[in-house]
Design an enzyme around this catalytic site. Structure first.
Site, PDB file in Angstrom:
ATOM      1  N   GLU A 127      20.238   3.837   1.172  1.00  0.00           N
ATOM      2  CA  GLU A 127      19.691   5.146   1.525  1.00  0.00           C
ATOM      3  C   GLU A 127      18.310   5.230   0.906  1.00  0.00           C
ATOM      4  O   GLU A 127      18.079   4.705  -0.182  1.00  0.00           O
ATOM      5  CB  GLU A 127      20.544   6.296   0.983  1.00  0.00           C
TER       6      GLU A 127
ATOM      7  N   TYR B 188      11.466  -1.819   4.273  1.00  0.00           N
ATOM      8  CA  TYR B 188      12.814  -2.189   4.718  1.00  0.00           C
ATOM      9  C   TYR B 188      12.805  -2.622   6.184  1.00  0.00           C
ATOM     10  O   TYR B 188      13.470  -3.595   6.550  1.00  0.00           O
ATOM     11  CB  TYR B 188      13.794  -1.038   4.496  1.00  0.00           C
TER      12      TYR B 188
END
Length: 146
Positions: free
Chosen positions: A103, A115
């Protein structure tokens, strides 16, 4: 820059980075416990005795959960996070982890971009996941790890 397994001697510097960056930082004992589990992996980037960044995951094969990713402010934009995460992904593959999740704060666009560059995709939102300040989290997955 040396990328290596996190050691107990690193925890003073790692926790100083935690306190600098995160609103709810982990303490030394949190890291110590996480490092003791053989399914988990924790790495640091060291530059001449200074911990520039670190990352770690908890593994429950066949999946892993990225818990900690941080780079000191003065070492950002040097690809340290990218290289740490590449090494962490390789470590996870060696421990029979074939998917990783995490998260990230919705407002943390540099991290989300990193990411995505590593192959993670957005999978949803967790409402009010973060506090201090309250904020939603983007759920991201890397699966399968290649």
């Amino acid at each position: 820059m040396l990328l290596r397994k996190m050691e107990e001697l690193d925890l003073v510097q790692v926790c100083a980075i935690e306190k600098e960056i995160f609103s709810e930082p982990w303490g030394e004992e949190d890291f110590r416990k996480a490092m003791q589990d053989s399914h988990n992996g924790y790495l640091v980037a060291e530059e001449q005795g200074t911990i520039a960044g670190y990352c770690g995951y908890w593994g429950v094969p066949p999946e892993g959960y990225l818990y900690n990713v941080a780079v000191r402010k003065e070492y950002r934009r040097l690809q340290i996070g990218y290289h740490l995460l590449c090494k962490l992904i390789e470590d996870a593959k060696g421990k029979k982890i074939d998917a990783l999740t995490l998260e990230v704060r919705c407002s943390n666009t540099p991290a989300i971009s990193l990411y995505k560059r590593l192959g993670f995709t957005e999978a949803g939102l967790r409402k009010d996941f973060y506090s201090k300040p309250n904020e939603d989290a983007v759920i991201m997955w890397l699966k399968p790890i290649q």
